[in-house]
Motif scaffolding. Structure first.
Motif, short mmCIF file in Angstrom:
data_model
loop_
_atom_site.label_atom_id
_atom_site.label_comp_id
_atom_site.label_asym_id
_atom_site.label_seq_id
_atom_site.Cartn_x
_atom_site.Cartn_y
_atom_site.Cartn_z
N UNK A 166 0.75 -1.54 -0.15
CA UNK A 166 0.27 0.08 -0.04
C UNK A 166 0.89 1.31 0.05
N UNK A 167 2.44 1.15 -0.53
CA UNK A 167 2.87 2.22 -0.76
C UNK A 167 2.88 3.05 -2.11
N UNK A 168 2.81 2.65 -2.90
CA UNK A 168 2.66 2.80 -4.37
C UNK A 168 3.14 2.27 -5.44
N UNK A 191 17.35 0.23 -8.50
CA UNK A 191 16.55 0.13 -7.11
C UNK A 191 15.29 1.08 -6.56
N UNK A 192 14.85 1.10 -6.14
CA UNK A 192 13.93 1.99 -5.61
C UNK A 192 12.48 2.24 -4.01
N UNK A 193 13.16 2.41 -3.33
CA UNK A 193 12.88 1.74 -1.83
C UNK A 193 11.91 2.58 -1.33
N UNK A 194 10.54 2.33 -1.59
CA UNK A 194 9.12 3.28 -1.66
C UNK A 194 9.05 3.49 -0.13
N UNK A 195 9.16 4.18 0.56
CA UNK A 195 9.21 4.43 2.28
C UNK A 195 7.87 3.79 2.97
N UNK A 196 7.53 3.34 4.08
CA UNK A 196 6.33 3.52 4.93
C UNK A 196 6.60 5.12 5.26
N UNK A 197 4.97 6.00 4.75
CA UNK A 197 4.43 6.79 5.11
C UNK A 197 4.25 7.37 6.37
N UNK A 198 5.00 8.26 7.05
CA UNK A 198 4.77 8.75 8.22
C UNK A 198 3.04 9.14 9.09
N UNK A 199 2.47 8.46 9.90
CA UNK A 199 1.39 9.09 10.29
C UNK A 199 0.41 10.76 10.03
N UNK A 252 -7.18 6.52 12.86
CA UNK A 252 -6.08 5.75 11.35
C UNK A 252 -5.12 5.74 10.58
N UNK A 253 -4.90 6.84 11.16
CA UNK A 253 -3.15 7.14 9.82
C UNK A 253 -2.34 6.59 11.54
N UNK A 254 -2.30 6.29 12.04
CA UNK A 254 -1.51 5.19 13.30
C UNK A 254 -1.83 3.65 13.18
N UNK A 255 -3.59 3.49 13.05
CA UNK A 255 -3.57 2.31 12.30
C UNK A 255 -3.22 1.63 11.21
N UNK A 256 -2.91 2.63 10.24
CA UNK A 256 -2.68 2.44 8.88
C UNK A 256 -0.62 2.05 8.62
N UNK A 257 -0.69 2.11 9.70
CA UNK A 257 1.55 1.94 10.14
C UNK A 257 1.69 1.68 8.86
N UNK A 278 -4.47 0.70 3.37
CA UNK A 278 -4.75 0.68 4.36
C UNK A 278 -5.61 1.74 5.21
N UNK A 279 -4.90 2.98 5.38
CA UNK A 279 -4.93 4.39 6.08
C UNK A 279 -7.41 4.64 5.04
N UNK A 280 -7.26 4.02 3.83
CA UNK A 280 -7.93 4.35 3.32
C UNK A 280 -9.21 3.54 2.80
#
Length: 593
Positions: free
Chosen positions: A48-50, A177-185, A211-216, A221-223
């Motif tokens: 879910x990071x794109x 290689x590009x690493x898409x990072x988990x998004x900050x809350x 919701x933003x914290x639960x999406x991790x 997941x957040x949407x």
């Protein structure tokens, strides 16, 4: 009319709409603008990071024809030409998405690569997107290697995976290689607010924070959680409803628990734990929320100006940060993290939660209430006062030699008669001990170790002169098998603290070794070795025993063996060139007879 979920409705269509992946957008945007295009790209990151979104935008950028049909490669696809609309709808003939989770064999890869020999039908480039590429079999990877390294100029590979460690290095070396990072809350919360504003849905700030914290870190997941929360709340988002939907623990319970722990209030801790059980709230969520609050407390304790003014609980968290010492905050944080891992081991997670909280409370007990093995004698009022410890000069000993410490109520100096000649010294009375139990006068005495006043014993050896003699003597007894079982353990674990020609005094740390039968058998073994002496054994701190010396010698041999292996040029070449690793515990020193 069918409803389109938020995760699909608000999927970014251009690089400018991407959220939280600026490092990837900047690199790809510059490459497209300068037309420095690689033939293979690998996008990694959690769900879910794109990854798929970036792949589709990249395909549109390569094949965009512009609103007038005369466009070229661009970092900002128009979104209105046939190529852009067909890629968004999933029917562009020159853009192929392969799900490697369900098409992972050699035949699937060969059928895909068969299309590579044909030039694009509609677009400028033919783009192969392989999702979850780490799921391909080893033979499938080998099938694509040659084409992946030298594809036709009109073919681009885009690979995506959530587990890049499983992708062979031969594939990684052929890709950018590009690493898409988990998004900050905070980033997720800001985007959710923008989406809900566009949807016309009322949303509470605290609900969005949950919701933003639960999406991790996952925007999808957040949407998805937001869709669920809108349905649960009847078209609006409120904190209470979102917290109930997520099963999250009310911050008030957590703050009450931490306040009770800071004040050592066990009653409040147990009552709050019972309240959480009654409400049916998750024990794991409780510890997770406690960890988050303790983390904020630790930040405030280290940097007071770092308080989050947007948090409605900021004032209470700051108060708790002042109430609890920084070292205790760190300790409670660590124990909450470990406690979450123990919940699944208990038959009842609420009982496990209570035990974790009580463990946190136990570390808050005042130091004065903790009993230790070295409890002072004056803390036991029912017993008689401990006798004084007096050192008496050894009779016939060299200057400076003294007797071992002996228990005595009173030591009276010898009285001189009127003639001035010194009178014989009277016997030293020992209260509560018969005269027959007084130990013999030693000639050589091991001084008291400074560790007696420093705390519990360690495995460090403090070599002594008596220790050298005792180690050699015990080694001879063990080699001749003159002592076995418990007697051997008594000899190995003891320290020779004093000896003369007729009497030796040993010291052990465990009372279980000080058995009359073991002492008699050790005495008989010593007599057989030419040492006809009497033995006395006391319980106390040991710093130089044969067992400790043997352990220290074995540790030194082990260290030397490991240094030899790690310093070997062949081993270093294997570790450097092939990633070899030494199995822990596999190195053993060679013993020589």
């Amino acid at each position: 009319m069918s409803y389109l979920v938020l995760a699909r409705k608000y999927r970014p269509k251009t690089f400018t709409e991407m959220v939280g992946q600026e490092h990837v957008v900047q690199a790809l945007g510059n490459a497209l603008t300068q037309q420095r295009l690689h033939h293979a790209y690998l996008f990694t990151g959690t769900r879910g990071v794109g990854k798929t979104t970036v792949s589709r935008i990249l395909a549109k950028s390569l094949n965009c024809q512009g609103p007038d049909g005369n466009g070229g490669i661009t970092a900002a696809p128009c979104g209105v030409c046939q190529a852009c609309t067909d890629i968004d709808s999933g029917r562009f003939v020159d853009y192929t998405e392969l799900d490697a989770a369900s098409n992972r064999g050699v035949d699937d890869m060969q059928s895909l690569l068969e299309q590579a020999v044909y030039k694009p039908v509609q677009g400028r480039f033919k783009v192969f997107m392989i999702d979850e590429v780490h799921m391909l079999t080893g033979h499938a990877f080998n099938t694509m290697l040659k084409t992946l390294e030298e594809p036709p100029e009109y073919l681009k590979f885009v690979l995506a995976t959530t587990d890049p460690q499983k992708v062979p290095v031969t594939v990684l070396s052929r890709c950018l290689q590009f690493n898409l990072r988990p998004m900050a809350p905070e980033t997720v919360q800001e985007h959710l607010a923008h989406v809900l504003q566009a949807e016309g849905v009322e949303a509470n700030t605290q609900a969005l924070r949950l919701l933003s914290r639960a999406a991790r870190g996952s925007m999808r997941d957040a949407l998805s959680l937001t869709d669920q929360a809108i349905a649960f709340g009847g078209g609006k988002l409120e904190e209470a409803a979102v917290r109930q939907m997520l099963g999250s623990v009310d911050r008030g319970h957590v703050l009450r628990l931490i306040d009770a722990l800071a004040q050592g209030d066990g009653k409040t801790v147990v009552e709050t734990s019972d309240a959480l059980r009654t409400l049916g709230l998750s024990a794991a969520s409780t510890l997770e929320e406690m960890s988050a609050v303790l983390q904020r407390m630790a930040v405030i304790q280290a940097v007071p100006s770092a308080a989050d003014d947007t948090d409605p609980d900021a004032a209470e968290i700051a108060r708790l940060a002042q109430l609890m010492p920084a070292d205790e905050t760190q300790l409670l944080y660590s124990m909450c993290l470990h406690g979450r891992g123990e919940l699944g081991l208990a038959p009842d997670e609420y009982a496990a939660l209570t035990m974790v909280l009580l463990r946190l409370l136990a570390f808050k007990a005042p130091a004065a209430e903790k009993k230790t093995l070295t409890e002072p004698a004056q803390e036991r009022p029912l017993q008689a006062p401990a006798p004084a410890r007096t050192a008496v000069p050894a009779v016939g000993a060299p200057p400076g030699r003294v007797l071992p410490v002996m228990e005595s109520r009173e030591v009276r100096p010898p009285q001189r008669p009127a003639g001035g000649a010194p009178a014989a010294a009277p016997a030293v009375p020992v209260t509560g001990r018969p005269a027959a139990e007084v130990v013999g006068v030693p000639v050589r005495v091991q001084p008291e170790s400074p560790r007696d006043a420093q705390g519990p014993a360690t495995t460090t050896v403090i070599p002594t002169e008596e220790g050298d003699f005792w180690h050699a003597t015990v080694a001879q007894l063990v080699a001749r098998e003159a002592i076995t079982a418990l007697v051997r353990e008594l000899a190995l674990q003891s320290q020779l603290v004093a000896r003369d020609q007729e009497h030796w005094m040993l010291r052990v740390e465990r009372e279980s070794l000080n058995q009359p039968a073991a002492r008699e058998r050790l005495k008989a073994a010593l007599q057989g070795a030419g040492h006809a002496v009497n033995l006395s054994v006391e319980v106390g701190m040991v710093t130089d025993s044969p067992a400790r010396r043997n352990a220290a010698a074995a540790a030194e041999k082990q260290r030397a063996a490991e240094e030899i292996i790690l310093g070997d040029p062949f081993v270093q070449d294997m570790m450097r060139d092939f990633g070899a690793k030494i199995v822990p515990g596999s190195i053993k020193p060679v013993t020589t007879n």
